[in-house]
Design a protein around this motif. Structure first.
Motif, PDB file in Angstrom:
ATOM      1  N   MET A 196      16.083  -8.641 -45.775  1.00  7.61           N
ATOM      2  CA  MET A 196      14.988  -9.459 -46.430  1.00  7.61           C
ATOM      3  C   MET A 196      13.465  -8.801 -45.873  1.00  7.61           C
ATOM      4  SD  MET A 196      14.587 -13.547 -46.176  1.00  7.61           S
ATOM      5  CE  MET A 196      13.213 -14.363 -46.587  1.00  7.61           C
ATOM      6  N   LYS A 197      12.875  -8.711 -46.939  1.00  7.87           N
ATOM      7  CA  LYS A 197      11.707  -7.946 -46.610  1.00  7.87           C
ATOM      8  C   LYS A 197      10.345  -8.931 -47.096  1.00  7.87           C
ATOM      9  CE  LYS A 197      12.245  -4.238 -49.531  1.00  7.87           C
ATOM     10  NZ  LYS A 197      12.653  -2.732 -49.455  1.00  7.87           N
ATOM     11  N   GLY A 198       9.096  -8.695 -46.892  1.00  7.49           N
ATOM     12  CA  GLY A 198       8.132  -9.396 -47.690  1.00  7.49           C
ATOM     13  C   GLY A 198       7.398 -10.606 -46.913  1.00  7.49           C
ATOM     14  N   ARG A 199       6.289 -10.957 -47.556  1.00  4.53           N
ATOM     15  CA  ARG A 199       5.600 -12.092 -47.057  1.00  4.53           C
ATOM     16  C   ARG A 199       5.973 -13.322 -47.819  1.00  4.53           C
ATOM     17  NH1 ARG A 199       0.376  -8.638 -47.127  1.00  4.53           N
ATOM     18  NH2 ARG A 199       1.308  -7.833 -48.917  1.00  4.53           N
ATOM     19  N   TYR A 200       6.043 -14.603 -47.395  1.00  7.78           N
ATOM     20  CA  TYR A 200       6.168 -15.951 -47.946  1.00  7.78           C
ATOM     21  C   TYR A 200       5.250 -16.869 -47.563  1.00  7.78           C
ATOM     22  CZ  TYR A 200      10.221 -12.858 -48.724  1.00  7.78           C
ATOM     23  OH  TYR A 200      11.002 -11.817 -49.322  1.00  7.78           O
ATOM     24  N   GLN A 201       4.669 -17.303 -48.439  1.00  4.11           N
ATOM     25  CA  GLN A 201       3.532 -18.575 -48.251  1.00  4.11           C
ATOM     26  C   GLN A 201       4.225 -19.917 -48.519  1.00  4.11           C
ATOM     27  OE1 GLN A 201      -0.132 -18.346 -50.739  1.00  4.11           O
ATOM     28  NE2 GLN A 201      -0.784 -19.834 -49.576  1.00  4.11           N
ATOM     29  N   PHE A 202       3.917 -20.665 -47.730  1.00  2.98           N
ATOM     30  CA  PHE A 202       4.309 -22.074 -47.675  1.00  2.98           C
ATOM     31  C   PHE A 202       3.044 -23.104 -47.806  1.00  2.98           C
ATOM     32  CE2 PHE A 202       8.237 -20.240 -46.143  1.00  2.98           C
ATOM     33  CZ  PHE A 202       9.108 -21.123 -46.422  1.00  2.98           C
ATOM     34  N   ARG A 203       3.269 -24.292 -48.792  1.00  2.00           N
ATOM     35  CA  ARG A 203       2.291 -25.149 -48.757  1.00  2.00           C
ATOM     36  C   ARG A 203       3.100 -26.508 -48.755  1.00  2.00           C
ATOM     37  NH1 ARG A 203      -2.975 -24.205 -50.412  1.00  2.00           N
ATOM     38  NH2 ARG A 203      -2.925 -26.370 -51.643  1.00  2.00           N
ATOM     39  N   VAL A 204       3.057 -27.260 -47.532  1.00  2.00           N
ATOM     40  CA  VAL A 204       3.757 -28.484 -47.580  1.00  2.00           C
ATOM     41  C   VAL A 204       2.947 -29.537 -47.385  1.00  2.00           C
ATOM     42  CG1 VAL A 204       5.680 -29.395 -45.841  1.00  2.00           C
ATOM     43  CG2 VAL A 204       5.282 -27.003 -46.033  1.00  2.00           C
ATOM     44  N   LYS A 205       3.141 -30.435 -48.284  1.00  2.00           N
ATOM     45  CA  LYS A 205       2.102 -31.551 -48.639  1.00  2.00           C
ATOM     46  C   LYS A 205       2.671 -32.936 -48.756  1.00  2.00           C
ATOM     47  CE  LYS A 205      -1.599 -32.320 -52.150  1.00  2.00           C
ATOM     48  NZ  LYS A 205      -2.156 -31.816 -53.213  1.00  2.00           N
ATOM     49  N   SER A 206       1.941 -33.805 -48.244  1.00  2.00           N
ATOM     50  CA  SER A 206       2.282 -35.426 -48.285  1.00  2.00           C
ATOM     51  C   SER A 206       0.890 -35.959 -48.918  1.00  2.00           C
ATOM     52  CB  SER A 206       2.685 -35.840 -47.129  1.00  2.00           C
ATOM     53  OG  SER A 206       1.644 -36.114 -46.064  1.00  2.00           O
ATOM     54  N   LYS A 207       0.636 -37.171 -48.752  1.00  2.00           N
ATOM     55  CA  LYS A 207      -0.717 -37.893 -49.416  1.00  2.00           C
ATOM     56  C   LYS A 207      -1.660 -37.848 -48.029  1.00  2.00           C
ATOM     57  CE  LYS A 207       1.357 -41.225 -52.442  1.00  2.00           C
ATOM     58  NZ  LYS A 207       1.694 -42.657 -52.633  1.00  2.00           N
ATOM     59  N   LYS A 208      -1.182 -37.166 -46.993  1.00  2.00           N
ATOM     60  CA  LYS A 208      -1.964 -37.500 -45.628  1.00  2.00           C
ATOM     61  C   LYS A 208      -2.299 -36.093 -45.168  1.00  2.00           C
ATOM     62  CE  LYS A 208      -1.007 -41.946 -44.289  1.00  2.00           C
ATOM     63  NZ  LYS A 208      -0.614 -42.976 -43.087  1.00  2.00           N
ATOM     64  N   VAL A 209      -1.452 -35.188 -45.286  1.00  2.00           N
ATOM     65  CA  VAL A 209      -1.433 -33.939 -44.542  1.00  2.00           C
ATOM     66  C   VAL A 209      -0.999 -32.567 -45.486  1.00  2.00           C
ATOM     67  CG1 VAL A 209      -0.928 -34.649 -42.433  1.00  2.00           C
ATOM     68  CG2 VAL A 209       0.958 -33.767 -43.557  1.00  2.00           C
ATOM     69  N   PHE A 264       0.095 -28.453 -44.915  1.00  2.00           N
ATOM     70  CA  PHE A 264       0.380 -27.409 -44.223  1.00  2.00           C
ATOM     71  C   PHE A 264       0.374 -26.125 -44.876  1.00  2.00           C
ATOM     72  CE2 PHE A 264       2.388 -30.963 -41.825  1.00  2.00           C
ATOM     73  CZ  PHE A 264       1.982 -30.625 -40.244  1.00  2.00           C
ATOM     74  N   ASP A 265      -0.291 -25.202 -44.654  1.00  2.00           N
ATOM     75  CA  ASP A 265      -0.642 -24.140 -45.570  1.00  2.00           C
ATOM     76  C   ASP A 265      -0.321 -22.833 -44.457  1.00  2.00           C
ATOM     77  OD1 ASP A 265      -1.098 -21.986 -47.320  1.00  2.00           O
ATOM     78  OD2 ASP A 265      -3.061 -22.952 -47.731  1.00  2.00           O
ATOM     79  N   PHE A 266       0.885 -21.976 -44.656  1.00  2.00           N
ATOM     80  CA  PHE A 266       0.867 -20.665 -43.777  1.00  2.00           C
ATOM     81  C   PHE A 266       1.547 -19.624 -44.408  1.00  2.00           C
ATOM     82  CE2 PHE A 266       4.144 -23.972 -43.086  1.00  2.00           C
ATOM     83  CZ  PHE A 266       5.187 -23.344 -43.008  1.00  2.00           C
ATOM     84  N   THR A 267       1.760 -18.547 -43.920  1.00  2.00           N
ATOM     85  CA  THR A 267       2.401 -17.550 -44.571  1.00  2.00           C
ATOM     86  C   THR A 267       3.277 -16.779 -43.313  1.00  2.00           C
ATOM     87  OG1 THR A 267       0.666 -16.917 -46.008  1.00  2.00           O
ATOM     88  CG2 THR A 267       2.463 -15.175 -45.378  1.00  2.00           C
ATOM     89  N   ILE A 268       4.787 -16.553 -43.988  1.00  2.00           N
ATOM     90  CA  ILE A 268       5.595 -16.060 -42.725  1.00  2.00           C
ATOM     91  C   ILE A 268       5.765 -14.563 -43.156  1.00  2.00           C
ATOM     92  CG2 ILE A 268       8.114 -15.879 -42.020  1.00  2.00           C
ATOM     93  CD1 ILE A 268       6.547 -18.422 -41.484  1.00  2.00           C
ATOM     94  N   ARG A 269       5.451 -13.606 -42.186  1.00  2.00           N
ATOM     95  CA  ARG A 269       5.253 -12.221 -42.442  1.00  2.00           C
ATOM     96  C   ARG A 269       6.370 -11.326 -41.972  1.00  2.00           C
ATOM     97  NH1 ARG A 269       0.497 -14.533 -41.184  1.00  2.00           N
ATOM     98  NH2 ARG A 269      -1.308 -14.011 -42.640  1.00  2.00           N
ATOM     99  N   ARG A 270       7.077 -11.816 -40.735  1.00  2.00           N
ATOM    100  CA  ARG A 270       8.081 -11.090 -40.118  1.00  2.00           C
ATOM    101  C   ARG A 270       9.488 -11.622 -39.881  1.00  2.00           C
ATOM    102  NH1 ARG A 270       5.023  -7.168 -35.944  1.00  2.00           N
ATOM    103  NH2 ARG A 270       2.687  -7.599 -36.530  1.00  2.00           N
TER     104      ARG A 270
END
Length: 333
Positions: free
Chosen positions: A1-14, A16-22
């Motif tokens: 597995m290789k590459g970068r992967y972005q996550f956007r995890v959302k509710s009505k209140k919060v 989370f926006d982040f990228t996994i690189r390694r």
């Protein structure tokens, strides 16, 4: 597995926006910083989708391990997974075992480990240790906005340290190079990153620069910071480039197709099942690219051509300015 992967995890209140690189990412932090909330949202969306009240946007498969289920241990849950980002909640002590470390080292998955304690069995990067921070509520959205912030991004910090003593993690090529260019200073080899803590604890009073491969130094960083902050009889400065081999590759001494892209987007080239750290990847890349050439690289013994003044200048140009200033006048770039 290789590459970068972005996550956007959302509710009505919060959000989370982040990228996994390694292959290994560590999320630390005190209670109530959002670690449990993030994993809970990921888990519930994985379990029931939008019925959870959450949404997850990610360009990769993921799995969340919260705790052991009755009749099912971590091997049953994780070993069948492939090409997956695996999140593991705090308080799962198996993550500190040699068996788990062996699984990670040979896996084609990525791992996001949520824990306040270091993982001394694993070679993870000092640049992939994060805490969750809140940027407040952005004007263009209703949710509070959370991101991952790198914990150790502002090194080296010199202060008034004259760095009269240098400790290198490497005992081979890297140590030979720094011993050559840092004339007038005592340069010692710790013979491995696991020995650096012992060196620092046992040193007499002095002003110290530690040079180690940041790509695999994550497990040692917290203890090193405790020593630095304890105001021991000696001042300690940390410099953690990805690796000595990476500095050479960045210097322009080696020419190869796609090398610039490789160095700028290393995530896209490092297969996790083949390389447990970027340091291993850079070493193999440099060795392969220079084989049979003037610059043939051997980790055990440094090729003398790298010590020629013009080549030293090119490599030293990759140093932070405060470290480059230590190099003798004739080598300053």
């Amino acid at each position: 597995m290789k590459g970068r992967y972005q996550f956007r995890v959302k509710s009505k209140k919060v959000l989370f926006d982040f990228t996994i690189r390694r292959n290994i990412t560590v999320i630390k932090g005190d209670s109530a910083t959002g670690k449990t909330t993030l994993l809970h949202m990921l888990y519930e969306y994985l379990r029931v989708g939008r019925e959870s009240g959450y949404s997850v946007a990610a360009d990769v498969k993921y799995f969340v391990y919260l705790r052991r289920e009755v009749g099912r241990d971590w091997q049953d849950a994780l070993l069948p997974l492939e090409h997956t980002v695996i999140f593991i909640e705090e308080n799962n002590n198996f993550v500190f075992s040699e068996e788990f470390a062996e699984f990670v080292r040979n896996s084609d998955n990525y791992f996001v480990l949520v824990n306040r304690s270091p993982f001394k069995m694993l070679p993870y990067s000092v640049h992939e240790i994060y805490e969750i921070v809140t940027h407040g509520q952005r004007a263009d959205m209703q949710e509070s906005y959370h991101v991952l912030r790198e914990l150790y991004s502002n090194y080296p910090v010199i202060g008034n340290n004259q760095m009269r003593t240098v400790i290198t993690e490497d005992s081979n090529a890297g140590h030979q190079f720094f011993s050559h260019i840092l004339k007038g200073r005592k340069v010692y080899s710790a013979s491995g990153n696991g020995s650096i803590i012992g060196w620092l604890r046992n040193m007499a009073e002095g002003e110290v620069l530690v040079i180690a491969d940041g790509a695999a130094f994550g497990a040692m960083m917290e203890e090193c910071m405790e020593l630095i902050q304890a105001q021991l009889p000696h001042r300690i400065t940390m410099w953690l480039p990805e690796s000595f081999e990476c500095l050479i590759l960045q210097s322009g001494l080696v020419q190869a197709k796609d090398l610039t892209d490789i160095l700028e987007n290393t995530s896209d080239y490092v297969e996790s099942s083949q390389f447990e750290s970027w340091e291993r990847y850079y070493t193999e890349l440099l060795t392969t690219l220079t084989e049979g050439t003037l610059y043939q690289y051997m980790k055990r013994s440094l090729n003398p051509c790298y010590l020629q003044e013009k080549n030293v200048k090119k490599i030293a140009a990759q140093f932070p300015e405060v470290i480059r200033a230590l190099v003798t006048d004739c080598l300053i770039c």
